[in-house]
Design an enzyme around this catalytic site. Structure first.
Site, mmCIF file in Angstrom:
data_model
loop_
_atom_site.group_PDB
_atom_site.id
_atom_site.type_symbol
_atom_site.label_atom_id
_atom_site.label_comp_id
_atom_site.label_asym_id
_atom_site.label_seq_id
_atom_site.Cartn_x
_atom_site.Cartn_y
_atom_site.Cartn_z
ATOM 1 N N PHE A 64 16.584 -60.369 19.436
ATOM 2 C CA PHE A 64 17.957 -60.647 19.892
ATOM 3 C C PHE A 64 18.526 -61.798 19.059
ATOM 4 O O PHE A 64 18.941 -62.826 19.555
ATOM 5 C CB PHE A 64 17.966 -60.978 21.391
ATOM 6 C CG PHE A 64 19.293 -60.731 22.062
ATOM 7 C CD1 PHE A 64 19.904 -59.492 22.002
ATOM 8 C CD2 PHE A 64 19.931 -61.753 22.763
ATOM 9 C CE1 PHE A 64 21.135 -59.258 22.621
ATOM 10 C CE2 PHE A 64 21.161 -61.534 23.388
ATOM 11 C CZ PHE A 64 21.758 -60.288 23.313
ATOM 12 N N THR A 75 14.190 -56.871 14.960
ATOM 13 C CA THR A 75 13.438 -58.083 14.629
ATOM 14 C C THR A 75 13.645 -58.368 13.143
ATOM 15 O O THR A 75 14.347 -57.630 12.447
ATOM 16 C CB THR A 75 11.936 -57.901 14.929
ATOM 17 O OG1 THR A 75 11.429 -56.829 14.126
ATOM 18 C CG2 THR A 75 11.694 -57.599 16.410
ATOM 19 N N VAL A 90 21.315 -49.845 5.105
ATOM 20 C CA VAL A 90 21.986 -49.910 3.802
ATOM 21 C C VAL A 90 23.489 -50.026 4.027
ATOM 22 O O VAL A 90 24.077 -49.217 4.754
ATOM 23 C CB VAL A 90 21.691 -48.648 2.947
ATOM 24 C CG1 VAL A 90 22.296 -48.803 1.543
ATOM 25 C CG2 VAL A 90 20.194 -48.382 2.840
ATOM 26 N N GLY A 110 26.060 -65.838 7.246
ATOM 27 C CA GLY A 110 25.145 -64.869 7.868
ATOM 28 C C GLY A 110 24.862 -63.652 7.011
ATOM 29 O O GLY A 110 24.383 -62.636 7.508
ATOM 30 N N GLU A 142 19.313 -63.060 3.831
ATOM 31 C CA GLU A 142 18.098 -62.848 4.608
ATOM 32 C C GLU A 142 17.558 -64.210 5.049
ATOM 33 O O GLU A 142 17.893 -65.243 4.459
ATOM 34 C CB GLU A 142 17.046 -62.149 3.742
ATOM 35 C CG GLU A 142 17.420 -60.751 3.302
ATOM 36 C CD GLU A 142 17.676 -59.817 4.488
ATOM 37 O OE1 GLU A 142 16.744 -59.559 5.254
ATOM 38 O OE2 GLU A 142 18.819 -59.364 4.632
ATOM 39 N N LYS A 190 16.651 -51.222 -0.203
ATOM 40 C CA LYS A 190 17.752 -50.292 0.084
ATOM 41 C C LYS A 190 17.739 -49.078 -0.850
ATOM 42 O O LYS A 190 18.004 -47.948 -0.427
ATOM 43 C CB LYS A 190 19.086 -51.035 0.003
ATOM 44 C CG LYS A 190 19.246 -52.017 1.169
ATOM 45 C CD LYS A 190 20.350 -53.015 0.932
ATOM 46 C CE LYS A 190 20.536 -53.920 2.132
ATOM 47 N NZ LYS A 190 21.363 -55.091 1.858
HETATM 48 N N1 HSE Z 1 20.927 -59.923 3.086
HETATM 49 C C1 HSE Z 1 21.525 -58.636 3.107
HETATM 50 C C2 HSE Z 1 22.669 -58.620 2.120
HETATM 51 C C3 HSE Z 1 22.001 -58.334 4.492
HETATM 52 O O1 HSE Z 1 23.074 -59.685 1.669
HETATM 53 O O2 HSE Z 1 23.158 -57.550 1.774
HETATM 54 C C4 HSE Z 1 22.404 -56.916 4.732
HETATM 55 O O3 HSE Z 1 21.338 -56.023 4.535
#
Ligand code: HSE
Length: 345
Positions: A10, A98, A154, A208, A211, A226
């Site tokens: 969460f 998660t 993706v 945000g 990763e 991806k």
């Molecule tokens: N860290 C990834 C990005 C998040 O920047 O595309 C989405 O998968």
């Protein structure tokens, strides 16, 4: 049919879906007949709650917002760990959100396998297990008569998985190519505007996009995950990560960016996969200098784009958000609605 949903994890993404469910519950019920109950949430850090009558998401979001544990919510059962939340609750859809581990896929791999073996539908944005074992997991889902959906792995909520596996099915897709990592595209865009690499990365983290360990973004591993997902679920490949050459953006300097600009070009981290003449699929991730007039050159910030090269439509390109809380939360909603739609039949 009411979907009984359990969240495993969460964090930002799970809360993104929860916020959309709170805002749209009424319109989803009215417009689509979509009825759901969130019955359980288990988070390694925030604790867990379970109530078969359904949880009040607004209250739970407020708890998390003020940094309190989920266990503070008054419910009939507390303290179930993630596995028990999958096996011992009456949830029929597991939302696996998660953290991503691109090396082992864990703990999500175990969560997903456990849920499918228990004949529970799974939706996930977790790239690890899908990049490492999409075929195995999809066949486990099939064997158990349930669905595994992963639109948000993706390009977040921009529907490339649906487009490639459903809408363009039969169109003879020969290749896919594009920008599938929001963080690196954001960094390259900001560096061209004069921001330093470190500041641009800090911004991407704050917004945000990045990763938890941003080296996964800047070294190209996220894009690699991806492209594996695209190659193996859309092009029918059986690639594993060691077969895909992967180079990130860490070697690109401010000077390289300015030099490219003088040539009327822009560095982009390109991920591509294609059918080989000899059979099978090949793929790569690497920075490429794209001429200004090429459509991918104008894809900026955290926006992503993917071109499908097909036999009957020629090139089809989809452009949209590739990261962020609401877009990724929406990806999960679209998976939920797909499951609801197929079950309603
Ligand atoms: N860290 C990834 C990005 C998040 O920047 O595309 C989405 O998968």
């Amino acid at each position: 049919m009411v979907l009984n949903i359990a969240f495993i994890g969460f964090g930002v993404v799970g809360q993104g879906l929860a916020q959309i469910l709170v805002s749209e519950a009424e319109s989803l019920r009215r417009q689509r007949g979509f009825e759901f109950r969130v019955v359980a949430i288990a988070d390694k850090v925030k604790g867990s709650v379970y109530d078969p009558r359904g949880l009040d998401l607004t209250k739970l979001l407020a708890l998390v917002e003020r940094g309190a544990r989920l266990d503070e919510y008054p419910s009939s059962s507390k303290g179930l760990d993630s596995i028990k939340t999958i096996t011992d609750t009456d949830a029929n859809v597991i939302v696996e959100v998660t953290w991503t581990d691109l090396r082992t896929g864990e703990p999500a791999m175990t969560h997903i396998k456990t849920a499918l073996a228990r004949k529970k539908h799974v939706i996930t944005t977790n790239k690890g297990p899908i990049a490492l074992a999409a075929k195995e997991l999809l066949s486990l889902a099939k064997k158990n008569g349930v669905q595994l959906r992963f639109e948000g792995t993706v390009m977040s909520g921009t529907p490339v998985i649906s487009l490639g596996t459903r809408n363009l099915a039969g169109c003879q897709i020969r290749a896919v190519r594009g920008i599938v990592n929001g963080t690196t595209n954001f960094i390259l865009t900001e560096m061209e505007r004069g921001l330093s690499y470190a500041n641009a990365l800090a911004q991407a983290q704050k917004l945000g996009y990045a990763e938890a360990d941003p080296s996964a973004d800047v070294e190209g591993h996220d894009a690699l995950a991806k492209v594996l997902i695209l190659a193996n679920t859309i092009l029918g490949g059986s690639l594993v990560k060691d077969q895909v050459p992967c180079q990130g953006i860490t070697g690109i300097t401010a000077k390289d960016i300015q030099q490219a600009k003088a040539e009327r070009k822009r560095w982009k981290l390109i991920a591509a996969a294609a059918l080989k003449e000899s059979g099978g699929v090949e793929a790569y991730v690497r920075p490429e200098k794209i001429p200004f007039e090429h459509p991918l050159a104008s894809v900026s910030g955290a926006t992503n784009a993917l071109t499908f090269v097909t036999k009957y439509l020629g090139e089809v390109t989809i452009v949209g958000p590739g990261a962020g809380q609401a877009p990724t939360g929406f990806a999960l909603l679209s998976d939920l609605l797909d499951i609801h739609r197929t079950l309603a039949k």
